[in-house]
Scaffold this motif. Structure first.
Motif, PDB file in Angstrom:
ATOM      1  N   MET A   1      21.166   6.715   5.744  1.00 40.48           N
ATOM      2  CA  MET A   1      20.053   6.383   6.630  1.00 40.48           C
ATOM      3  C   MET A   1      19.315   5.160   6.078  1.00 40.48           C
ATOM      4  N   ALA A   2      18.991   4.194   6.962  1.00 45.60           N
ATOM      5  CA  ALA A   2      18.316   2.969   6.547  1.00 45.60           C
ATOM      6  C   ALA A   2      16.893   3.278   6.084  1.00 45.60           C
ATOM      7  N   GLU A   3      16.455   2.518   5.104  1.00 43.68           N
ATOM      8  CA  GLU A   3      15.089   2.687   4.622  1.00 43.68           C
ATOM      9  C   GLU A   3      14.090   2.313   5.709  1.00 43.68           C
ATOM     10  N   THR A   4      12.980   3.027   5.751  1.00 45.34           N
ATOM     11  CA  THR A   4      11.891   2.655   6.644  1.00 45.34           C
ATOM     12  C   THR A   4      11.161   1.435   6.071  1.00 45.34           C
ATOM     13  N   ILE A   5      10.324   0.817   6.903  1.00 48.30           N
ATOM     14  CA  ILE A   5       9.515  -0.303   6.422  1.00 48.30           C
ATOM     15  C   ILE A   5       8.638   0.149   5.259  1.00 48.30           C
ATOM     16  N   SER A   6       8.066   1.338   5.373  1.00 48.32           N
ATOM     17  CA  SER A   6       7.227   1.866   4.301  1.00 48.32           C
ATOM     18  C   SER A   6       7.996   1.956   2.986  1.00 48.32           C
ATOM     19  N   GLU A   7       9.205   2.482   3.044  1.00 51.96           N
ATOM     20  CA  GLU A   7      10.015   2.634   1.830  1.00 51.96           C
ATOM     21  C   GLU A   7      10.413   1.266   1.269  1.00 51.96           C
ATOM     22  N   ARG A   8      10.734   0.339   2.140  1.00 49.71           N
ATOM     23  CA  ARG A   8      11.139  -0.995   1.686  1.00 49.71           C
ATOM     24  C   ARG A   8       9.971  -1.705   0.977  1.00 49.71           C
ATOM     25  N   ILE A   9       8.788  -1.539   1.518  1.00 50.86           N
ATOM     26  CA  ILE A   9       7.620  -2.162   0.898  1.00 50.86           C
ATOM     27  C   ILE A   9       7.365  -1.556  -0.487  1.00 50.86           C
ATOM     28  N   LYS A  10       7.407  -0.254  -0.578  1.00 53.71           N
ATOM     29  CA  LYS A  10       7.166   0.402  -1.864  1.00 53.71           C
ATOM     30  C   LYS A  10       8.225   0.024  -2.893  1.00 53.71           C
ATOM     31  N   THR A  11       9.474  -0.066  -2.468  1.00 51.53           N
ATOM     32  CA  THR A  11      10.552  -0.464  -3.375  1.00 51.53           C
ATOM     33  C   THR A  11      10.344  -1.893  -3.862  1.00 51.53           C
ATOM     34  N   PHE A  12       9.918  -2.765  -2.956  1.00 48.86           N
ATOM     35  CA  PHE A  12       9.698  -4.168  -3.299  1.00 48.86           C
ATOM     36  C   PHE A  12       8.650  -4.293  -4.398  1.00 48.86           C
ATOM     37  N   PHE A  13       7.538  -3.606  -4.263  1.00 50.91           N
ATOM     38  CA  PHE A  13       6.473  -3.765  -5.244  1.00 50.91           C
ATOM     39  C   PHE A  13       6.771  -3.044  -6.555  1.00 50.91           C
ATOM     40  N   ALA A  14       7.582  -2.010  -6.504  1.00 45.80           N
ATOM     41  CA  ALA A  14       8.043  -1.408  -7.753  1.00 45.80           C
ATOM     42  C   ALA A  14       8.935  -2.395  -8.510  1.00 45.80           C
ATOM     43  N   GLN A  15       9.764  -3.130  -7.771  1.00 45.99           N
ATOM     44  CA  GLN A  15      10.687  -4.082  -8.380  1.00 45.99           C
ATOM     45  C   GLN A  15       9.964  -5.303  -8.946  1.00 45.99           C
ATOM     46  N   TYR A  16       8.920  -5.754  -8.258  1.00 43.59           N
ATOM     47  CA  TYR A  16       8.276  -7.018  -8.634  1.00 43.59           C
ATOM     48  C   TYR A  16       6.887  -6.833  -9.249  1.00 43.59           C
ATOM     49  N   GLN A  17       6.557  -5.616  -9.634  1.00 45.64           N
ATOM     50  CA  GLN A  17       5.224  -5.365 -10.194  1.00 45.64           C
ATOM     51  C   GLN A  17       4.932  -6.257 -11.395  1.00 45.64           C
ATOM     52  N   ASP A  18       5.878  -6.404 -12.296  1.00 53.63           N
ATOM     53  CA  ASP A  18       5.638  -7.192 -13.507  1.00 53.63           C
ATOM     54  C   ASP A  18       5.354  -8.653 -13.167  1.00 53.63           C
ATOM     55  N   GLU A  19       6.050  -9.194 -12.184  1.00 54.78           N
ATOM     56  CA  GLU A  19       5.815 -10.584 -11.807  1.00 54.78           C
ATOM     57  C   GLU A  19       4.443 -10.744 -11.157  1.00 54.78           C
ATOM     58  N   LEU A  20       4.058  -9.787 -10.328  1.00 56.03           N
ATOM     59  CA  LEU A  20       2.726  -9.828  -9.719  1.00 56.03           C
ATOM     60  C   LEU A  20       1.654  -9.781 -10.806  1.00 56.03           C
ATOM     61  N   VAL A  21       1.821  -8.900 -11.774  1.00 56.42           N
ATOM     62  CA  VAL A  21       0.848  -8.785 -12.864  1.00 56.42           C
ATOM     63  C   VAL A  21       0.792 -10.075 -13.673  1.00 56.42           C
ATOM     64  N   ALA A  22       1.927 -10.698 -13.882  1.00 55.88           N
ATOM     65  CA  ALA A  22       1.944 -11.961 -14.616  1.00 55.88           C
ATOM     66  C   ALA A  22       1.137 -13.028 -13.884  1.00 55.88           C
ATOM     67  N   ASP A  23       1.276 -13.083 -12.567  1.00 53.67           N
ATOM     68  CA  ASP A  23       0.480 -14.026 -11.774  1.00 53.67           C
ATOM     69  C   ASP A  23      -1.010 -13.715 -11.896  1.00 53.67           C
ATOM     70  N   LEU A  24      -1.331 -12.429 -11.843  1.00 55.57           N
ATOM     71  CA  LEU A  24      -2.725 -12.019 -11.942  1.00 55.57           C
ATOM     72  C   LEU A  24      -3.322 -12.430 -13.286  1.00 55.57           C
ATOM     73  N   LEU A  25      -2.616 -12.153 -14.366  1.00 51.23           N
ATOM     74  CA  LEU A  25      -3.129 -12.498 -15.685  1.00 51.23           C
ATOM     75  C   LEU A  25      -3.273 -14.013 -15.843  1.00 51.23           C
ATOM     76  N   GLU A  26      -2.345 -14.766 -15.268  1.00 51.05           N
ATOM     77  CA  GLU A  26      -2.442 -16.228 -15.321  1.00 51.05           C
ATOM     78  C   GLU A  26      -3.705 -16.704 -14.607  1.00 51.05           C
TER      79      GLU A  26
END
Length: 377
Positions: A1-26
Motif C-alpha cells: 500500500m502506498a504511503e499517505t501524504i502524512s506518512e511521507r511527510i513524517k518520513t521526510f523529516f525523520a530522514q533530514y532532521q540532522d540537516e534541518l538542525v544544522a541549518d538552524l544552528l548556523e
C-alpha cells in the motif's frame, strides 16, 4: 500500500532532521541584534544562502537606513497567494549567550524567537518540492530585521498589497504550545513634564516639582488598567531632576499599553490626551499612539484556524488556539484584512529570557503541520 501524504511527510523529516538542525544552528550562531546593523546583515547573508541552498531561489533585499536588510522570496507559481512573515532580528547583543544542542533541547539567542520559525518555513517548502506534493500556491516569504522594535521600516513592505494574499502565516513561536488567534494591540505613551527649579531648602515654595506632577500622572495612567477588558497600562521608565537638593524642573516617563480592540485603543488614548497639569506654571506634553493595532479574533482568522486544525488532525497532532498580550507582525496583516494565524513556529519557552530554548521534537511537528497545510489547504 502506498504511503499517505502524512506518512511521507513524517518520513521526510525523520530522514533530514540532522540537516534541518544544522541549518538552524548556523542561523542562530549568526547573531543578529536589531541594533547591530552590520551583524544582522551578516545574518541576512547566511539566511539568503540557506534559502538558495534548500529552495533554489534568490530574494529581493530591501535596504534600510537604520536596520539590516529585509528580504523577500517567492516560492511556487500557483494561483493562490500566501504571505509568510518572520523576523531574524533578536533582542540579544552579540556574545550575550551561547548556542547549544543537547538531546531534544536547543538553546541560543533567538532560537525560540524566532529563528526556528524561519528554518521551519524554508524546510516545509523544501519538503513540498522534494516530495512533489500537491501545491497550488505562490508563497511569499518575508523575513525582516526590525520586528523587535515594532517593524517601523518593514511594515510598508508587509502591507504593500494586502488584497493579493489569501492568508498570512506568522512563524513566531507558539505560546504554551497554542496557535495564536488573538493578540493585543500595543501602544506607547511618552509624557514630558516641565516645572520650575528652586532650592529645596531655602526656596522650596518657589519651585514647581515636575517629579511630583509626574507621580500624579503615573498613578492616573495605572488607574486606566482594566483587566476584565484586557486593557493594561504600565509606566516602565521615569527620569527627572538634576540634584537631590533641587526641586525638579523636568521629568519624563514612558508607558506601554495593551488593548484587545481598536475601539478600546481609541478610548484609552482619548483619556490620556485629556490629561492636564494639576496647577498653574506646570506644562505637560503627551505623545501617544497605537504602534501595533489589535489582532482580533475575526471570522476570517478563525476559518483559517479551523483549516489548520483539520490538517493537524489528519497528521495526528493536536493543536489549540490561544490569545496573548504580545504583539507581532500578525497584528498588521490581520488589521489589514488578511486572514492571519500566528504562533506556528517553535515549541519551547524563554522568549527574551536567558533560558530561551526549543523542544526539537515538538517543534518539528509544527514544520510537518505547515508542510501538510501547504499541500492540503
Amino acid at each position: 500500500m502506498a504511503e499517505t501524504i502524512s506518512e511521507r511527510i513524517k518520513t521526510f523529516f525523520a530522514q533530514y532532521q540532522d540537516e534541518l538542525v544544522a541549518d538552524l544552528l548556523e542561523l542562530v550562531r549568526a547573531e543578529s541584534p536589531t541594533n547591530n546593523k552590520a551583524a544582522a546583515n551578516d545574518c541576512c547573508d547566511i539566511l539568503c544562502q540557506i534559502v538558495a541552498r534548500r529552495l533554489g531561489v534568490t530574494g529581493t533585499r530591501y535596504p534600510s537606513a537604520n536596520f539590516a536588510d529585509h528580504v523577500l522570496f517567492k516560492v511556487g507559481n500557483g494561483a493562490r497567494n500566501m504571505l509568510l512573515v518572520g523576523h531574524y532580528d533578536t533582542v540579544w547583543d552579540v556574545g550575550a549567550k551561547d548556542t547549544s544542542h543537547e538531546g531534544d533541547i536547543i538553546k541560543g539567542p533567538g532560537v525560540f524567537d524566532m529563528k526556528f520559525g524561519i528554518i521551519s518555513s524554508i524546510w516545509s517548502l523544501k519538503a513540498i518540492q522534494d516530495l512533489q506534493l500537491p501545491f497550488d500556491k505562490t508563497v511569499y516569504l518575508l523575513y525582516n530585521s526590525d520586528e523587535e522594535v515594532g517593524s517601523p521600516t518593514s511594515q510598508p513592505i508587509i502591507l504593500a498589497n494586502p488584497s493579493l494574499y489569501e492568508a498570512a502565516l506568522i512563524l513566531e513561536p507558539s505560546y504554551l504550545g497554542g496557535i495564536k488567534t488573538e493578540r493585543k494591540g500595543v501602544g506607547m505613551i511618552d509624557v514630558r513634564v516641565t516645572g520650575l527649579a528652586s532650592h529645596a531648602g531655602s526656596n522650596y515654595e518657589q519651585g514647581l516639582s515636575a517629579i511630583d506632577e509626574a507621580a500624579k500622572i503615573v498613578s492616573y495612567l495605572h488607574s486606566l488598567t482594566d483587566l476584565e477588558l484586557g486593557t493594561t497600562v504600565s509606566v516602565g521608565l521615569i527620569q527627572g531632576g538634576t540634584r537631590r537638593n533641587v526641586v525638579a524642573a523636568e521629568c519624563s516617563l514612558k508607558a506601554d499599553f495593551r488593548v484587545r480592540t481598536a475601539a478600546e485603543g481609541e478610548r484609552l488614548l482619548s483619556q490620556v490626551q485629556a490629561i492636564k497639569p494639576s496647577r498653574p506654571g506646570i506644562t505637560v506634553d503627551i505623545l501617544g499612539e497605537l504602534n501595533r493595532p489589535p489582532f482580533e479574533k475575526t471570522p476570517g482568522n478563525m476559518a483559517l484556524f479551523h483549516k489548520l486544525q483539520a490538517t493537524a488532525e489528519y497528521m495526528g497532532f493536536a493543536i489549540n488556539e490561544i490569545a496573548t498580550g504580545g504583539g507581532s507582525d500578525g497584528n498588521f496583516t490581520s488589521f489589514a484584512g488578511i486572514p492571519t494565524l500566528d504562533g506556528l513556529g517553535a515549541v519551547g519557552d524563554g522568549g527574551h529570557a536567558l533560558h530561551e530554548y526549543i523542544e526539537l521534537a515538538a517543534s518539528l511537528e509544527r514544520t510537518m503541520l505547515l508542510t501538510a497545510f501547504w499541500s492540503r489547504c
